[in-house]
Scaffold this motif. Sequence first.
Motif, PDB file in Angstrom:
ATOM      1  N   GLN A  46      -3.760  -3.849  -3.826  1.00 15.47           N
ATOM      2  CA  GLN A  46      -4.567  -2.863  -4.537  1.00 15.47           C
ATOM      3  C   GLN A  46      -4.390  -1.441  -4.021  1.00 15.47           C
ATOM      4  N   TYR A  47      -3.770  -1.289  -2.842  1.00 19.94           N
ATOM      5  CA  TYR A  47      -3.682   0.032  -2.212  1.00 19.94           C
ATOM      6  C   TYR A  47      -2.284   0.311  -1.682  1.00 19.94           C
ATOM      7  N   ARG A  48      -2.002   1.591  -1.525  1.00 20.32           N
ATOM      8  CA  ARG A  48      -0.811   2.043  -0.803  1.00 20.32           C
ATOM      9  C   ARG A  48      -1.193   2.084   0.675  1.00 20.32           C
ATOM     10  N   VAL A  49      -0.789   1.085   1.419  1.00 18.82           N
ATOM     11  CA  VAL A  49      -1.203   0.939   2.813  1.00 18.82           C
ATOM     12  C   VAL A  49      -0.180   1.604   3.732  1.00 18.82           C
ATOM     13  N   ILE A  50      -0.658   2.487   4.594  1.00 18.59           N
ATOM     14  CA  ILE A  50       0.198   3.184   5.554  1.00 18.59           C
ATOM     15  C   ILE A  50      -0.177   2.737   6.955  1.00 18.59           C
TER      16      ILE A  50
END
Length: 265
Positions: A46-50
């Motif tokens: 669900q997210y752009r994880v960094i």
Amino acid sequence: MKTVPVGDITIAYKEVGSGEPLVLIMGYSGTMDLWDPRVVNQLAKQYRVIIFDNRGMGHTTSSDKEYSIRLFADDTAGLMDALKIEKADVMGFSMGTNIAQELTLDYPEKVDKLILYAGDPGGKEALSPAPQDLESIQNTTGTDRERGERLFMEMFPPVWLKENPDPSKYFPNVTSMSPAENVRRQYTAMMTWNGSSSRLPDMEQPLLLITGDQDLLTPPGNSLIIAGKVPQSWIVRMRGGGHGVMYQYPDAFASIVLTFLSYGT
């Protein structure tokens, strides 16, 4: 893995998934490899994880600057700028919660929702580990493997470890370590941080605190201290969880994080 120049260092990072950005800040002596891939992959749906290595850890370079929690927060803000991220949800783990708090208080415009996993307020207000546990984590003698094994034994309740004797089934494959000298410098930064307690009432972001009820390294009472000062705060106390509760119950952990991040959207 990618690298990007930030101020006087080069930060190593990875990105997984797409969507709104979610920045994960690792804790004391750790590298980005320590994030549980089961958790990261669920969040990345669900997210752009960094994820990234803090200054002097893993593949991120260092400099002669004196290490401090505020400097680490500046590094994180600089990484966000370099990746053209104006605002993100942020999650810190252990010492990473100190960095996350400093980032939120110093750069409030950059943080949407905040998650503190195994967090403490730092300074005199924080509840400290028992002396033997503190001594164990600050011991940088021996090989990388020996250092890692000492920290590993502090992260899980003894009963749970006895029931789960094979770390390969739940612990990440850590491929990079950090120079002992930089770990010592990081420990000094952590122990000399004045803390956030007096500034926490100014925090306007929604805050989730996740803690294991058997955490030896960050006593769970620290979450109560923080929540008592932040207007919009929630605590999830995971039964049977140690400092490494993310590895013990990855599905429940990820579900808790995603539920909180969906709040108000």
